[in-house]
Design an enzyme around this catalytic site. Structure first.
Site, PDB file in Angstrom:
ATOM      1  N   GLY A  13       0.817  -1.169  -0.147  1.00  0.00           N
ATOM      2  CA  GLY A  13      -0.089  -0.061  -0.008  1.00  0.00           C
ATOM      3  C   GLY A  13       0.679   1.231   0.081  1.00  0.00           C
ATOM      4  N   ALA A  14       0.801   2.002  -1.053  1.00  0.00           N
ATOM      5  CA  ALA A  14       1.546   3.292  -0.991  1.00  0.00           C
ATOM      6  C   ALA A  14       0.532   4.534  -1.181  1.00  0.00           C
ATOM      7  CB  ALA A  14       2.228   3.472  -2.702  1.00  0.00           C
ATOM      8  N   LYS A  43       1.771   5.210  -8.620  1.00  0.00           N
ATOM      9  CA  LYS A  43       1.662   5.894  -7.589  1.00  0.00           C
ATOM     10  C   LYS A  43       3.047   5.044  -6.752  1.00  0.00           C
ATOM     11  CE  LYS A  43      -0.215   8.159  -3.729  1.00  0.00           C
ATOM     12  NZ  LYS A  43       0.548   8.221  -2.976  1.00  0.00           N
ATOM     13  N   ARG A  85      -9.973   5.297   6.447  1.00  0.00           N
ATOM     14  CA  ARG A  85     -11.365   5.988   7.053  1.00  0.00           C
ATOM     15  C   ARG A  85     -11.784   7.330   6.776  1.00  0.00           C
ATOM     16  NH1 ARG A  85     -12.186   6.969  13.026  1.00  0.00           N
ATOM     17  NH2 ARG A  85     -10.149   7.356  13.266  1.00  0.00           N
ATOM     18  N   ARG A  91     -13.591   2.854  12.535  1.00  0.00           N
ATOM     19  CA  ARG A  91     -12.960   2.072  12.194  1.00  0.00           C
ATOM     20  C   ARG A  91     -13.561   0.670  11.545  1.00  0.00           C
ATOM     21  NH1 ARG A  91      -9.968   4.402  16.308  1.00  0.00           N
ATOM     22  NH2 ARG A  91      -8.205   5.759  15.785  1.00  0.00           N
ATOM     23  N   THR A 152      -1.654   4.792  23.052  1.00  0.00           N
ATOM     24  CA  THR A 152      -0.701   5.072  23.873  1.00  0.00           C
ATOM     25  C   THR A 152       0.155   6.189  24.001  1.00  0.00           C
ATOM     26  OG1 THR A 152      -0.788   2.541  24.368  1.00  0.00           O
ATOM     27  CG2 THR A 152       1.254   3.728  25.402  1.00  0.00           C
ATOM     28  N   ARG A 154      -0.582   8.691  22.149  1.00  0.00           N
ATOM     29  CA  ARG A 154      -1.523   9.871  22.461  1.00  0.00           C
ATOM     30  C   ARG A 154      -1.765  10.076  23.764  1.00  0.00           C
ATOM     31  NH1 ARG A 154      -5.213   8.024  17.158  1.00  0.00           N
ATOM     32  NH2 ARG A 154      -4.305   8.968  15.718  1.00  0.00           N
ATOM     33  N   HIS A 178      -8.211  -1.119  18.995  1.00  0.00           N
ATOM     34  CA  HIS A 178      -7.875   0.388  18.381  1.00  0.00           C
ATOM     35  C   HIS A 178      -9.141   0.883  18.049  1.00  0.00           C
ATOM     36  CE1 HIS A 178      -5.616   3.531  16.693  1.00  0.00           C
ATOM     37  NE2 HIS A 178      -5.885   2.856  15.459  1.00  0.00           N
TER      38      HIS A 178
END
Length: 314
Positions: A13-14, A43, A85, A91, A152, A154, A178
């Protein structure tokens, strides 16, 4: 790409997250080789070129774009696949869409890199960590969800600001999903061995409001998304820490998402608890003594995740 003695990380994934992770690796000199893989080949190539063109001012890193087969001989594979998201989305709303992408891609990648450590970043990270373990032959120690490592961080930043210290001096964690059912085990939070509430009283800081703080931690990502459309720098720094810990065999304890079996009355679900991380991925699990109310919150978090897993087509 020539084989060489060094450390290799493949990033699947880029998009914003994958590219930021690659950039962070390059700036920090975390590894010697980075491969970017994306369905949008142009990409991936553009991101690799952009980073490569700056490395003469930093650490020497080889960075290429490639296909799944280029994951061969990777020490680590970072998974940032899937749809990001959007503002107002939870999520868990993303679950089935991203599970489908993971189910299609991961068995192919695991075939080329069966011995790599996998660091899962895509959301919902707990559900996707579980999915990867179900759709591949990878062992539980090999698959690390970034989980509440970022929450954590944050939390530590919020408390550090409140008491005027470095976040490194705050010993506090976020456990569970999460997401919306995460919680702070307040009973084990301390500063230099002093419970945080006691420290605040001793040093004349205002009391901390538990509900306010967990609310702020849970909403932190959504707040960033609301303002700039996506989150990628903080998670890139989190992933870099996890990967650096694996490559250096540092044995750091980080709250990450992993398959839970027979801990706190929870089994067959992935969520975040403290783990010792080293070259074998999850080296040990740490189970701090929690009070009854905290165990209840952890079990409720597991139940929320289990409900999602039960509704998903694997």
């Amino acid at each position: 790409m020539a084989d060489k003695n060094g450390t290799k990380i493949t990033i699947l994934g880029a998009g914003n997250v994958g590219a930021s992770v690659a950039y962070t690796f390059a700036v920090a000199g975390t590894c010697s080789d980075i491969v970017l893989v994306d369905i949008n080949k142009a990409k991936a190539k553009g991101e690799a070129m952009d980073i490569r063109q700056g490395v003469s001012f930093g650490e020497n890193v080889e960075i290429f774009d490639g296909g799944y087969e280029d994951a061969k001989d990777s020490d680590i594979v970072v998974v940032t696949l899937g749809i990001a998201r959007k503002p107002g989305q939870t999520r868990l709303d993303l679950a089935q869409t991203n599970v489908n992408i993971i189910k299609e891609v991961m068995p192919q990648v695991a075939k080329y890199a069966p011995d790599a450590i996998y660091v899962v970043v895509s959301n919902p990270v707990d559900v996707l960590t579980y999915t990867i373990l179900k759709c591949t032959d990878l062992k539980p120690n090999q698959v690390i969800g970034s989980g509440t490592a970022l929450d954590t961080s944050r939390l530590r930043s919020i408390i550090a600001d409140h008491v005027g210290l470095s976040p490194n001096s705050i010993h506090a964690y976020v456990f569970g999903e999460h997401g919306d059912s995460s919680f702070i085990p307040w009973s084990i939070m301390n500063i230099a061995g002093v419970p945080v509430d006691e420290y605040c009283a001793d040093q004349d800081h205002a009391d901390l409001d538990e509900d306010e703080i967990i609310d702020e931690v849970r909403k932190a990502g959504a707040e960033v998304i609301k303002r700039k459309g996506a989150t990628f720098y903080a998670i890139a720094m989190t992933v870099n820490k996890i990967c650096d810990t694996v490559l250096r065999d540092s044995k750091n304890i980080i709250t990450v998402s992993t398959m839970i079996n027979n801990r706190y009355g929870i089994s067959d679900v992935c969520l975040s608890l403290p783990c010792v991380i080293g070259s074998n991925g999850i080296e040990k699990e740490v189970s701090p003594k929690l009070n009854d109310a905290e165990i209840e919150k952890l079990q409720a978090s597991a139940k929320a995740l289990r409900n999602v897993i039960d509704q998903i087509q694997f």
